[in-house]
Design a protein around this motif. Structure first.
Motif, short mmCIF file in Angstrom:
data_model
loop_
_atom_site.label_atom_id
_atom_site.label_comp_id
_atom_site.label_asym_id
_atom_site.label_seq_id
_atom_site.Cartn_x
_atom_site.Cartn_y
_atom_site.Cartn_z
N ASP A 110 -6.43 18.38 32.13
CA ASP A 110 -7.61 18.49 31.19
C ASP A 110 -8.58 19.67 31.22
OD1 ASP A 110 -9.45 16.65 29.33
OD2 ASP A 110 -10.52 16.80 31.06
N PRO A 111 -9.08 20.14 32.32
CA PRO A 111 -9.63 21.26 32.56
C PRO A 111 -9.36 22.57 31.74
CG PRO A 111 -9.90 20.49 34.60
CD PRO A 111 -8.68 19.70 33.78
N VAL A 112 -7.90 22.62 31.71
CA VAL A 112 -7.22 23.71 31.13
C VAL A 112 -7.53 23.87 29.53
CG1 VAL A 112 -5.09 25.16 30.73
CG2 VAL A 112 -5.69 24.10 32.86
N ALA A 113 -7.17 22.27 29.09
CA ALA A 113 -7.19 21.97 27.56
C ALA A 113 -8.86 22.28 27.10
CB ALA A 113 -7.01 20.50 27.50
N ASP A 114 -9.67 21.84 27.84
CA ASP A 114 -11.17 22.01 27.60
C ASP A 114 -11.53 23.56 27.60
OD1 ASP A 114 -11.58 19.41 27.60
OD2 ASP A 114 -12.23 19.33 29.84
N ARG A 115 -10.70 24.39 28.46
CA ARG A 115 -11.11 25.76 28.45
C ARG A 115 -10.55 26.41 27.12
NH1 ARG A 115 -10.58 28.91 34.01
NH2 ARG A 115 -12.28 27.44 34.40
N LEU A 116 -9.40 26.00 26.84
CA LEU A 116 -8.52 26.30 25.67
C LEU A 116 -9.44 26.12 24.33
CD1 LEU A 116 -4.95 26.03 26.23
CD2 LEU A 116 -6.14 28.08 26.26
N GLU A 117 -10.20 24.86 24.44
CA GLU A 117 -10.97 24.24 23.32
C GLU A 117 -12.18 25.42 23.20
OE1 GLU A 117 -11.21 20.10 21.96
OE2 GLU A 117 -11.10 19.90 24.10
N ARG A 118 -12.78 25.59 24.31
CA ARG A 118 -13.86 26.55 24.21
C ARG A 118 -13.45 27.98 23.58
NH1 ARG A 118 -15.18 23.69 29.26
NH2 ARG A 118 -14.33 25.42 30.38
N ALA A 119 -12.13 28.21 23.97
CA ALA A 119 -11.70 29.74 23.46
C ALA A 119 -11.60 29.82 22.00
CB ALA A 119 -10.36 29.99 24.32
N GLY A 120 -11.57 28.47 21.23
CA GLY A 120 -11.41 28.55 19.76
C GLY A 120 -10.08 27.62 19.50
N LEU A 121 -9.38 27.01 20.10
CA LEU A 121 -8.13 26.52 19.65
C LEU A 121 -8.64 24.94 19.58
CD1 LEU A 121 -5.33 27.74 22.03
CD2 LEU A 121 -5.98 28.30 19.71
N THR A 140 -5.60 19.60 19.64
CA THR A 140 -3.95 19.28 19.18
C THR A 140 -3.11 20.55 19.80
OG1 THR A 140 -4.44 17.79 17.68
CG2 THR A 140 -2.23 18.63 17.86
N MET A 141 -3.61 21.79 19.27
CA MET A 141 -3.07 22.97 19.57
C MET A 141 -3.34 23.51 21.07
SD MET A 141 -1.08 25.32 18.49
CE MET A 141 -1.30 24.93 16.72
N SER A 142 -4.24 22.94 21.69
CA SER A 142 -4.51 23.40 23.25
C SER A 142 -3.35 22.63 24.07
CB SER A 142 -5.91 22.84 23.57
OG SER A 142 -6.86 23.72 23.05
N VAL A 143 -3.35 21.29 23.64
CA VAL A 143 -2.09 20.44 24.45
C VAL A 143 -0.83 20.85 23.88
CG1 VAL A 143 -1.21 18.11 24.59
CG2 VAL A 143 -3.80 18.56 24.15
N VAL A 144 -0.52 21.59 22.80
CA VAL A 144 0.93 22.02 22.49
C VAL A 144 1.13 23.17 23.53
CG1 VAL A 144 1.97 23.03 20.76
CG2 VAL A 144 1.21 20.90 20.16
N VAL A 145 0.06 23.93 23.60
CA VAL A 145 0.25 25.16 24.51
C VAL A 145 0.58 24.83 25.89
CG1 VAL A 145 -0.73 27.39 25.16
CG2 VAL A 145 -0.87 26.68 22.83
N ILE A 146 -0.56 24.02 26.29
CA ILE A 146 -0.05 23.65 27.70
C ILE A 146 1.34 22.91 28.03
CG2 ILE A 146 -1.00 21.92 29.55
CD1 ILE A 146 -3.78 22.36 28.29
N THR A 147 1.67 22.02 27.12
CA THR A 147 2.91 21.32 27.11
C THR A 147 4.13 22.25 27.26
OG1 THR A 147 2.06 19.32 26.05
CG2 THR A 147 4.41 19.54 26.21
N PHE A 148 4.01 23.11 26.30
CA PHE A 148 5.11 24.36 26.29
C PHE A 148 4.98 25.18 27.62
CE2 PHE A 148 6.62 28.62 25.13
CZ PHE A 148 7.78 28.21 24.52
N GLY A 149 3.90 25.78 28.21
CA GLY A 149 3.93 26.37 29.25
C GLY A 149 4.34 25.46 30.34
N THR A 150 4.01 24.17 30.56
CA THR A 150 4.47 23.50 31.62
C THR A 150 5.81 23.25 31.62
OG1 THR A 150 2.21 22.37 31.49
CG2 THR A 150 4.00 21.03 32.70
N VAL A 151 6.30 22.94 30.43
CA VAL A 151 7.87 22.84 30.36
C VAL A 151 8.73 24.11 30.59
CG1 VAL A 151 9.87 22.46 28.88
CG2 VAL A 151 7.68 20.96 28.46
#
Length: 400
Positions: free
Chosen positions: A44-55, A58-69
């Motif tokens: 969740d902190p990674v998603a919050d940081r991506l949101e603050r970066a402008g994403l 939904t797009m933040s979660v997609v990026v995190i999921t892709f990287g985790t996989v």
């Protein structure tokens, strides 16, 4: 009407007991959901940081999921096979190393291990048992782990649960906060914040420490040519969450393998010792204070106790929940100790009585009250006179 504190405690106690019974009965069934919630909490902190970066969320979660996989696939394909292969080879070679150590000790120090003595016989039997039973032990471990965590749960349920929980995490936290009892909401928020600080600090900090130590130990041991060095380095790093346990078990194993493999070449044996000495110095003086810190509040003994107790009560699901439950119980214990120190039971002095209800007093200019009383008395006398004459006039208008 105010609900008594005792009644509130009864209701909350019944709710907590029901949760423990549900975990005990449905532990293995809800394990994938517990793992998914844990993954969502960590990311969740990674998603919050991506949101603050402008994403967007939904797009933040997609990026995190892709990287985790991608990371999971790389670890599964590159790291796990090497670990399993070296672990099996180490178990297979262990009886030969034990026999060589016993023979060396018997020849150099016969008084310690006399021929036919108890210790020597035990070492010989242990080596034979390890040589004969290692395959059965490995198969039993793999089958038990497979029974607890199925491939379907790992590959399908956990990622799906983590994805949806991570997508709605902030909304769920807001809804839970809205359901808190209003009287105790500030206290619950404070305790939840302390639990989050302890848990996140331990998990994220200790995970980073394990990653750094695992990279150092495994790469350094492979560079000096130590057999099974990759497995020994990873094992020592994973066990380092308990102070001194990782370096003792990993260091002793590495030195034993080095003595067996590099006998007659003290330079490489000294290199293995230096690797673990450097790792311990860096961990104790830099990694643990700077990354994990002393404010976490999870003592290693308390953590081991939680792992043992919850593992015995709830199985593998209890071991997964042991760390967050240990953090929560530690914060609650400190809160209760704080309340105890402020109570009359600790200080020996009775608590001050509740202040009386405030008395409302209205102030009026001097002479106003006396004029009001004279006017009221005049009206009352006039009313009595008119009543005696049989005519009661209308009531005078009310003064404001």
């Amino acid at each position: 009407m105010h609900m008594p504190v005792r009644k509130q405690l009864i209701w909350w106690g019944v709710g907590g007991l029901g949760l423990l019974i549900a975990m005990w009965l449905l532990g293995q069934a809800i394990l994938p959901f517990i793992l998914g919630a844990g993954v969502a909490y960590l990311l969740d902190p990674v998603a919050d940081r991506l949101e603050r970066a402008g994403l967007s969320r939904t797009m933040s979660v997609v990026v995190i999921t892709f990287g985790t996989v991608l990371i999971f696939a790389a670890v599964t394909l590159l790291v796990v096979p090497t670990l399993v292969r070296q672990a099996a080879a180490l178990i297979e070679t262990a009886p030969q190393m034990l026999e060589q150590a016993r023979a060396f000790t018997t020849s150099r120090f016969p008084e310690f291990l006399p021929e036919g003595g108890t210790v020597g016989t035990a070492l010989t039997d242990l080596g034979k048992a390890m040589g004969d039973q290692w395959q059965g032990v490995a198969q039993t471990i793999l089958s038990s782990v497979g029974g607890v965590i199925s491939a379907v749960a790992i590959l399908v349920i956990v990622p799906v649960v983590a994805f949806y929980l991570l997508l709605d995490w902030d909304r769920m936290v807001a809804q839970i906060d809205d359901l808190l009892p209003r009287e105790h909401a500030p206290t619950v928020r404070r305790l939840a914040s302390e639990i989050d600080s302890a848990l996140s600090g331990f998990l994220r900090g200790q995970g980073l420490v394990i990653l750094i130590l695992g990279t150092w130990y495994s790469v350094a041991l492979m560079l000096v040519g130590l057999p099974f060095g990759f497995f020994i380095g990873i094992m020592a790093a994973v066990l380092s969450f308990i102070p001194y346990v990782g370096v003792l078990i990993g260091g002793l194993t590495a030195i034993g393998v080095a003595l067996f493999s590099f006998w007659g070449d003290p330079l490489w044996i000294g290199a293995v010792v230096a690797i673990f000495a450097a790792g311990q110095v860096v961990e104790g003086n830099y990694l643990q204070p700077k990354i994990v810190g002393g404010h976490v509040g999870l003592h290693p003994v308390w953590l081991l106790l939680a792992l043992s107790v919850f593992g015995a009560l709830f199985g593998f699901a209890g071991m997964v929940m042991a760390v967050p439950l240990a953090a929560a119980l530690g914060v609650l214990a400190r809160f209760l100790i704080e309340r105890y120190r402020a109570s009359a039971l600790y200080t020996g002095q009775s608590m001050p009585a509740d202040p009386p209800l405030p008395l409302r007093v209205e102030l009026a200019p001097r002479g106003t009250l006396q004029a009001e009383l004279d006017e009221a008395r005049r009206v009352a006398d006039q009313s009595q006179d008119l009543a005696g004459q049989g005519a009661i006039p209308a009531a005078p208008p009310r003064r404001t």
